[in-house]
Design a protein around this motif. Structure first.
Motif, PDB file in Angstrom:
ATOM      1  N   ARG A 186       0.877  -1.173   0.000  1.00  0.00           N
ATOM      2  CA  ARG A 186       0.000   0.000   0.000  1.00  0.00           C
ATOM      3  C   ARG A 186       0.915   1.224   0.000  1.00  0.00           C
ATOM      4  N   VAL A 187       0.867   2.021  -1.073  1.00  0.00           N
ATOM      5  CA  VAL A 187       1.687   3.229  -1.158  1.00  0.00           C
ATOM      6  C   VAL A 187       1.114   4.254  -0.187  1.00  0.00           C
ATOM      7  N   LEU A 188       1.971   4.748   0.705  1.00  0.00           N
ATOM      8  CA  LEU A 188       1.568   5.739   1.695  1.00  0.00           C
ATOM      9  C   LEU A 188       1.843   7.154   1.204  1.00  0.00           C
ATOM     10  N   PHE A 220       5.932   3.074   1.732  1.00  0.00           N
ATOM     11  CA  PHE A 220       4.875   2.092   1.520  1.00  0.00           C
ATOM     12  C   PHE A 220       4.798   1.096   2.672  1.00  0.00           C
ATOM     13  N   ALA A 221       3.627   0.477   2.787  1.00  0.00           N
ATOM     14  CA  ALA A 221       3.407  -0.591   3.764  1.00  0.00           C
ATOM     15  C   ALA A 221       3.491  -1.913   3.017  1.00  0.00           C
ATOM     16  N   PHE A 222       4.260  -2.851   3.563  1.00  0.00           N
ATOM     17  CA  PHE A 222       4.436  -4.164   2.948  1.00  0.00           C
ATOM     18  C   PHE A 222       3.958  -5.228   3.922  1.00  0.00           C
ATOM     19  N   LEU A 232      10.720   2.429   3.003  1.00  0.00           N
ATOM     20  CA  LEU A 232      11.000   3.608   2.189  1.00  0.00           C
ATOM     21  C   LEU A 232      12.104   3.240   1.206  1.00  0.00           C
ATOM     22  N   LEU A 233      11.821   3.385  -0.088  1.00  0.00           N
ATOM     23  CA  LEU A 233      12.793   3.065  -1.137  1.00  0.00           C
ATOM     24  C   LEU A 233      12.738   4.119  -2.233  1.00  0.00           C
ATOM     25  N   PRO A 234      13.862   4.302  -2.940  1.00  0.00           N
ATOM     26  CA  PRO A 234      13.811   5.139  -4.142  1.00  0.00           C
ATOM     27  C   PRO A 234      12.862   4.493  -5.161  1.00  0.00           C
ATOM     28  N   GLN A 241      -1.101  -4.666  -5.243  1.00  0.00           N
ATOM     29  CA  GLN A 241      -1.239  -3.275  -4.805  1.00  0.00           C
ATOM     30  C   GLN A 241      -2.600  -3.093  -4.146  1.00  0.00           C
ATOM     31  N   LEU A 242      -2.602  -2.519  -2.958  1.00  0.00           N
ATOM     32  CA  LEU A 242      -3.840  -2.225  -2.245  1.00  0.00           C
ATOM     33  C   LEU A 242      -4.153  -0.742  -2.365  1.00  0.00           C
ATOM     34  N   ASP A 243      -5.415  -0.428  -2.524  1.00  0.00           N
ATOM     35  CA  ASP A 243      -5.857   0.965  -2.559  1.00  0.00           C
ATOM     36  C   ASP A 243      -6.300   1.376  -1.169  1.00  0.00           C
TER      37      ASP A 243
END
Length: 65
Positions: free
Chosen positions: A19-21, A31-33, A45-47, A62-64
């Protein structure tokens, strides 16, 4: 009095969720993994290029919000 044992909820570790934060101005993706249970996650947190590679490697769903 004893408490009856219950089976833990099923967990399929082959299922991976992201889930992209936030997408930061400096090119990083927060993001949450999670594995198995989408409601139990760690924040990472990644580039951007590494995030995309991470998603491909782990075949995430991918979760919305």
């Amino acid at each position: 009095m004893s408490i009856p044992a219950t089976d833990p909820p099923a967990c399929d570790l082959s299922q991976r969720f992201v889930r992209v934060l936030s997408r930061r101005d400096n090119g990083f993706v927060e993001f949450a993994f999670s594995l198995g249970w989408p409601e139990l996650s760690v924040d990472l947190l990644l580039p951007e290029p590494d995030f995309e590679a991470f998603c491909r490697t782990h075949r995430v769903q991918q979760l919305d919000d």
